[in-house]
Design an enzyme around this catalytic site. Structure first.
Site, PDB file in Angstrom:
ATOM      1  N   TYR A  51      -7.170 -11.914 -27.432  1.00 44.69           N
ATOM      2  CA  TYR A  51      -8.059 -11.958 -28.595  1.00 44.69           C
ATOM      3  C   TYR A  51      -7.285 -12.161 -29.903  1.00 44.69           C
ATOM      4  O   TYR A  51      -7.759 -11.748 -30.967  1.00 44.69           O
ATOM      5  CB  TYR A  51      -8.881 -10.675 -28.663  1.00 44.69           C
ATOM      6  CG  TYR A  51     -10.062 -10.654 -27.705  1.00 44.69           C
ATOM      7  CD1 TYR A  51     -11.112 -11.558 -27.851  1.00 44.69           C
ATOM      8  CD2 TYR A  51     -10.138  -9.741 -26.668  1.00 44.69           C
ATOM      9  CE1 TYR A  51     -12.197 -11.552 -26.990  1.00 44.69           C
ATOM     10  CE2 TYR A  51     -11.231  -9.722 -25.797  1.00 44.69           C
ATOM     11  CZ  TYR A  51     -12.253 -10.641 -25.968  1.00 44.69           C
ATOM     12  OH  TYR A  51     -13.338 -10.630 -25.117  1.00 44.69           O
ATOM     13  N   GLU A 128      -8.131 -20.093 -22.051  1.00 44.74           N
ATOM     14  CA  GLU A 128      -8.446 -18.757 -21.524  1.00 44.74           C
ATOM     15  C   GLU A 128      -8.337 -18.714 -19.999  1.00 44.74           C
ATOM     16  O   GLU A 128      -7.885 -17.717 -19.428  1.00 44.74           O
ATOM     17  CB  GLU A 128      -9.844 -18.341 -22.011  1.00 44.74           C
ATOM     18  CG  GLU A 128      -9.867 -18.106 -23.511  1.00 44.74           C
ATOM     19  CD  GLU A 128     -11.251 -17.923 -24.104  1.00 44.74           C
ATOM     20  OE1 GLU A 128     -11.341 -17.725 -25.325  1.00 44.74           O
ATOM     21  OE2 GLU A 128     -12.257 -17.973 -23.355  1.00 44.74           O
TER      22      GLU A 128
END
Ligand code: CMP
Length: 139
Positions: A51, A128
Site C-alpha cells: 500500500y 499487484e
C-alpha cells in the site's frame, strides 16, 4: 483495450469471520476464473510495501497494522473487462456506500476492514499480482 486479468485479496476481517468460501462463490458465479490463489499473512512492513501509494494518508499506519493482523487470500482472476467489472462486484470502498448485493455491502465491517481489495487499473493488476505471485509464468 481493457485487460482480462485483475488482482484481488480477501482481507483479514473476512477470512477471520469465515467468509472466504462465500466470497469465492460470488467471484466464480460472476464468471471469474481463478488463475492463482493462496492463503498467507503479510508482515506490517510488507503490507506497507503493497500500500506504498497510500503512505502519506492519515490511515496508512492503521491500514498496515490491520492488513498484517490475520490471514489474507490473494488471487489473480481472469474474465473479459476484469478490472472494471470486479470493482462493480465488490462495491465502494466504504461499505455504507456500497450497492446492495456487492461483496463489501454483504461482508465488510468498515471503510478500513472492507473485506476485499480489487485493483483499480490494468497496470496495477499486473503490479499487484506480481507482488504475490512472482512465479506467474507457470499459470
Ligand atoms: P483498498 O481498496 O484495498 O485500498 C486502500 C485501502 O485503504 C482500502 O481498501 C481500505 O482498506 C483502506 N482505506 C481507504 N480509505 C480509508 C479511510 N478513509 N480510512 C481508513 N482506511 C481506509
Amino acid at each position: 483495450m481493457a485487460g482480462k486479468r485483475t488482482f484481488t485479496m480477501i482481507k483479514p476481517d473476512a477470512t477471520s469471520a469465515g467468509h472466504t468460501g462465500s466470497i469465492l462463490k460470488i467471484i466464480e458465479e460472476a464468471g471469474y476464473k481463478i488463475i492463482a490463489m493462496k492463503k498467507t499473512q503479510l508482515s506490517s512492513s510488507r503490507a506497507g510495501q503493497f500500500y506504498a501509494v497510500h503512505q502519506e494518508r492519515p490511515f496508512y499506519n492503521d491500514l498496515c497494522a490491520y492488513m498484517s493482523s490475520g490471514p489474507i487470500v490473494p488471487m489473480i482472476l481472469e474474465k473479459e473487462n476484469a478490472v472494471e467489472d470486479f470493482r462493480k462486484l465488490i462495491g465502494a470502498t466504504d461499505p455504507q456506500k456500497a450497492d446492495p448485493g456487492t461483496i463489501r455491502a454483504l461482508y465488510a465491517k468498515s471503510i478500513e476492514a472492507n473485506a476485499i481489495h480489487g485493483s483499480d487499473s490494468d497496470d496495477n493488476a499486473t503490479i499487484e499480482g506480481d507482488f504475490f505471485f512472482s512465479d506467474l509464468e507457470k499459470y
